[in-house]
Design an enzyme around this catalytic site. Structure first.
Site, PDB file in Angstrom:
ATOM      1  CG  HIS A 312      -2.134   0.929   1.205  1.00 28.25           C
ATOM      2  ND1 HIS A 312      -2.137   2.365   1.384  1.00 28.25           N
ATOM      3  CD2 HIS A 312      -3.061   0.924   0.646  1.00 28.25           C
ATOM      4  CE1 HIS A 312      -3.102   2.934   1.197  1.00 28.25           C
ATOM      5  NE2 HIS A 312      -3.835   1.871   0.535  1.00 28.25           N
ATOM      6  CG  ASP A 370      -8.796  -4.341  -2.546  1.00 23.38           C
ATOM      7  OD1 ASP A 370      -9.785  -4.215  -2.345  1.00 23.38           O
ATOM      8  OD2 ASP A 370      -8.190  -3.399  -3.440  1.00 23.38           O
TER       9      ASP A 370
HETATM   10  N1  CMC Z   1       3.990  -7.217  -5.073  1.00 25.53           N
HETATM   11  C1  CMC Z   1       5.541  -7.178  -5.292  1.00 25.53           C
HETATM   12  N2  CMC Z   1       6.511  -6.231  -5.078  1.00 25.53           N
HETATM   13  C2  CMC Z   1       5.878  -4.991  -4.733  1.00 25.53           C
HETATM   14  C3  CMC Z   1       4.345  -4.990  -4.501  1.00 25.53           C
HETATM   15  C4  CMC Z   1       3.679  -6.233  -4.765  1.00 25.53           C
HETATM   16  N3  CMC Z   1       2.340  -6.330  -4.544  1.00 25.53           N
HETATM   17  N4  CMC Z   1       4.016  -3.838  -4.068  1.00 25.53           N
HETATM   18  C5  CMC Z   1       5.062  -3.030  -4.049  1.00 25.53           C
HETATM   19  N5  CMC Z   1       6.143  -3.819  -4.388  1.00 25.53           N
HETATM   20  C6  CMC Z   1       7.715  -3.296  -4.267  1.00 25.53           C
HETATM   21  C7  CMC Z   1       7.976  -2.830  -5.512  1.00 25.53           C
HETATM   22  O1  CMC Z   1       8.534  -3.627  -6.627  1.00 25.53           O
HETATM   23  C8  CMC Z   1       9.289  -2.099  -4.983  1.00 25.53           C
HETATM   24  O2  CMC Z   1      10.266  -2.746  -4.741  1.00 25.53           O
HETATM   25  P1  CMC Z   1      11.734  -2.006  -5.399  1.00 25.53           P
HETATM   26  O3  CMC Z   1      12.056  -1.035  -4.043  1.00 25.53           O
HETATM   27  O4  CMC Z   1      12.689  -3.245  -5.228  1.00 25.53           O
HETATM   28  O5  CMC Z   1      11.674  -1.424  -6.717  1.00 25.53           O
HETATM   29  C9  CMC Z   1       8.556  -1.422  -3.795  1.00 25.53           C
HETATM   30  O6  CMC Z   1       7.765  -2.687  -3.340  1.00 25.53           O
HETATM   31  C10 CMC Z   1       8.085  -0.331  -3.620  1.00 25.53           C
HETATM   32  O7  CMC Z   1       6.910  -0.247  -4.546  1.00 25.53           O
HETATM   33  P2  CMC Z   1       5.938   0.730  -5.296  1.00 25.53           P
HETATM   34  O8  CMC Z   1       5.657   0.577  -6.367  1.00 25.53           O
HETATM   35  O9  CMC Z   1       7.134   2.010  -5.334  1.00 25.53           O
HETATM   36  O10 CMC Z   1       4.912   1.306  -4.005  1.00 25.53           O
HETATM   37  P3  CMC Z   1       3.717   2.112  -4.384  1.00 25.53           P
HETATM   38  O11 CMC Z   1       3.431   2.744  -3.077  1.00 25.53           O
HETATM   39  O12 CMC Z   1       3.940   2.943  -5.634  1.00 25.53           O
HETATM   40  O13 CMC Z   1       2.609   1.130  -4.731  1.00 25.53           O
HETATM   41  C11 CMC Z   1       0.623  -0.206  -4.702  1.00 25.53           C
HETATM   42  C12 CMC Z   1       1.582   0.751  -4.057  1.00 25.53           C
HETATM   43  C13 CMC Z   1      -0.769  -0.484  -3.924  1.00 25.53           C
HETATM   44  C14 CMC Z   1       0.192   0.286  -6.024  1.00 25.53           C
HETATM   45  C15 CMC Z   1       1.482  -1.458  -4.757  1.00 25.53           C
HETATM   46  O14 CMC Z   1       1.969  -2.169  -3.771  1.00 25.53           O
HETATM   47  C16 CMC Z   1       0.997  -2.346  -5.618  1.00 25.53           C
HETATM   48  O15 CMC Z   1       1.002  -2.711  -6.955  1.00 25.53           O
HETATM   49  N6  CMC Z   1       0.247  -3.581  -4.912  1.00 25.53           N
HETATM   50  C17 CMC Z   1      -0.609  -4.792  -5.569  1.00 25.53           C
HETATM   51  C18 CMC Z   1      -1.597  -4.219  -6.014  1.00 25.53           C
HETATM   52  C19 CMC Z   1      -3.029  -3.893  -4.878  1.00 25.53           C
HETATM   53  O16 CMC Z   1      -2.997  -4.791  -4.051  1.00 25.53           O
HETATM   54  N7  CMC Z   1      -3.567  -2.683  -4.800  1.00 25.53           N
HETATM   55  C20 CMC Z   1      -4.589  -2.627  -3.758  1.00 25.53           C
HETATM   56  C21 CMC Z   1      -4.083  -1.545  -2.847  1.00 25.53           C
HETATM   57  S1  CMC Z   1      -5.213  -1.203  -1.580  1.00 25.53           S
HETATM   58  C22 CMC Z   1      -6.905  -0.720  -2.262  1.00 25.53           C
HETATM   59  C23 CMC Z   1      -7.005   0.285  -3.274  1.00 25.53           C
HETATM   60  O17 CMC Z   1      -6.005   1.396  -2.755  1.00 25.53           O
HETATM   61  O18 CMC Z   1      -7.546   0.364  -4.162  1.00 25.53           O
END
Ligand code: CMC
Length: 436
Positions: A312, A370
């Site tokens: 998140h 989720d």
């Molecule tokens: N699986 C694997 N790696 C992950 C994931 C994941 N679900 N989420 C983040 N990472 C890694 C990412 O690759 C990065 O690694 P590194 O530092 O080595 O490059 C690190 O963690 C930071 O990730 P980020 O993309 O900078 O994080 P963000 O804050 O931009 O993304 C997120 C947040 C929710 C989009 C992401 O965690 C994600 O894609 N999760 C899966 C989708 C999901 O479950 N979404 C629902 C969120 S809750 C309900 C809502 O908001 O609607």
């Protein structure tokens, strides 16, 4: 209000230059203060760079507070745990919209206001026929909610408080009807009209599951679980879809158009589409024995595979909604007598492994709301394609509350981010014959 100054300033000095800017610090009621950079360009000639807005407050708001490190979520000051336990979705809707929990008379009046608007304009019904039969319910939702602007001209004046109130009622009341009809259309069953003698969640389940040929009784435990799922998704401060609604609304667009924009933004798998993506991911993994290979793919920098339902932007400890959802999940499975469902076993094993794996631990990636909501909804017999639509039904309350707060703020301006330009510098036009 847009930022009352605390008297404290942050001083920013550009290296090697004489120019300094004093940025006023705006305190929040709780949580970190923010530096007011509005005059920074004028004083230093520079902008800030913050793709994804991770370090930027785009507005001030009194609706929802999140402490991502401590796993705290408050709506108008009330912890989500207490609201999920003791309140109803419509009470939470009233709270988000109006600032306080309703007393008995206000509660009754609000219920009446919502139920009076649950039916759709009958001509809007024919709008559904324009969609392909296999259209995704979110596509139908984007289209039909946008089309509401063409059907409800009498509540489009955003400067009229009463119009804003009626639009809010219409959106909260009609979204379940539109979502349920989108589903019925996709499976070729007759549309079921709303029943105003049922509660909000009960009526939604009725419109999704009933058929005209036989009576349908809503299981009260499932209705309560649905109500709780709606509460947990009702608002989450300035997430992508809410920011989309605010940005669209800042131009003066009508509320139906703004909510349609929010629905489009919610659809993506990184946001509201994640609950559907969790189920697809579990189906793809197929068996507990395939989890290690899948986890390797997730960790591989060169693959775009993510563990859906994990991580998140704000919560870096745990998602408080996920905890409540996990409990609700057990209640629902118990009520339905589901034991040993292979998909649920798979989800439990995946969660266990991920919570101990260094990759996820070091990045503070925990199950989000989720991860469990998809599992509960599946157990309740809600089709996967409806998961995100259900999220949209709940979040409509948050969107319209945030939109209302923005419109009622006298300091509100059009949202207009800037950029750092990295394209070609100025150059002269080259005639086509002279181009290489
Ligand atoms: N699986 C694997 N790696 C992950 C994931 C994941 N679900 N989420 C983040 N990472 C890694 C990412 O690759 C990065 O690694 P590194 O530092 O080595 O490059 C690190 O963690 C930071 O990730 P980020 O993309 O900078 O994080 P963000 O804050 O931009 O993304 C997120 C947040 C929710 C989009 C992401 O965690 C994600 O894609 N999760 C899966 C989708 C999901 O479950 N979404 C629902 C969120 S809750 C309900 C809502 O908001 O609607």
């Amino acid at each position: 209000m847009s930022g009352s100054n605390s008297g404290v300033t942050v001083t920013l000095t550009m290296d090697g230059m004489e120019r300094t800017a004093r940025l006023p610090l705006i305190p929040g009621t709780i949580g970190p203060s923010v530096a007011d950079i509005r005059k920074m360009y004028g004083e230093l000639g520079i902008f800030t760079f913050d793709p994804g807005y991770g370090g930027t407050a785009a507005c001030d708001s009194k609706i929802t507070y999140i402490d991502g490190d401590e796993g705290v979520l408050l709506h108008r000051g009330y912890p989500i745990e207490e609201l999920a336990e003791h309140s109803t979705f419509l009470e939470v809707a009233y709270l988000l919209l109006n600032g306080d929990l309703p007393n008995a008379a206000e509660n009754e009046e609000f219920h009446e206001g919502v139920t009076r608007h649950t039916m759709l304009h009958e001509q809007l019904r024919s709008f559904f026929n324009g969609f392909r039969r296999d259209a995704h319910p979110m596509a139908v939702l984007c289209g039909v909610v946008g089309a509401m602007s063409a059907f409800y001209h009498d509540s489009l004046d955003i400067n009229d408080e009463n119009h804003r109130r009626i639009s809010a009622f219409r959106l909260i009341a009609k979204l379940p009807t539109i979502a349920a009809w989108a589903y019925k259309y996709s499976i070729g069953q007759p549309f079921i009209y709303p029943r105003n003698d049922l509660g909000y969640a009960e009526n939604f389940l009725h419109m999704l599951n009933a058929v005209p040929a036989e009576p349908y009784h809503v299981n009260p435990i499932l209705a309560r679980a649905m109500d709780r799922i709606l509460i947990l998704h009702a608002d989450h401060e300035q997430n992508a879809s809410t920011s989309t609604v605010r940005l669209a609304g800042s131009t003066g667009a009508n509320p139906f158009a703004c909510i349609a924009a929010g629905i489009a933004s919610l659809w993506g798998p990184a946001h509201g589409g994640a609950n559907e993506a969790v189920l697809k991911m579990l189906a793809e993994i197929g068996h507990v024995s395939h989890i290690p290979d899948f986890i390797e793919k997730v960790k591989d920098k060169h693959s775009s595979v993510r563990l859906m339902g994990f991580g998140h932007r704000v919560y870096k400890n745990y998602d408080p909604r996920a905890k409540i959802m996990q409990r609700t999940c057990h209640e629902v499975l118990g009520e339905l007598g589901i034991k040993g469902d292979p998909l649920l076993d798979l989800a439990a094993e995946l969660e266990k492994i991920a919570l101990h794996d260094e990759y996820f631990v070091s990045r503070k990636l925990y199950p989000n709301v989720d991860f469990y909501s998809g599992i509960i909804l599946k157990a309740m017999g809600i089709p996967t394609s409806m998961f995100t639509a259900l999220f949209a039904v709940a979040r409509t309350v948050g969107w319209i509350s945030q939109w209302k707060e923005m419109i009622e703020d006298p300091a509100q301006r059009i949202g207009r981010p800037r950029q750092v330009y990295t394209g070609s510098p100025r150059r002269g036009f080259v005639p086509i014959e002279a181009r290489g």
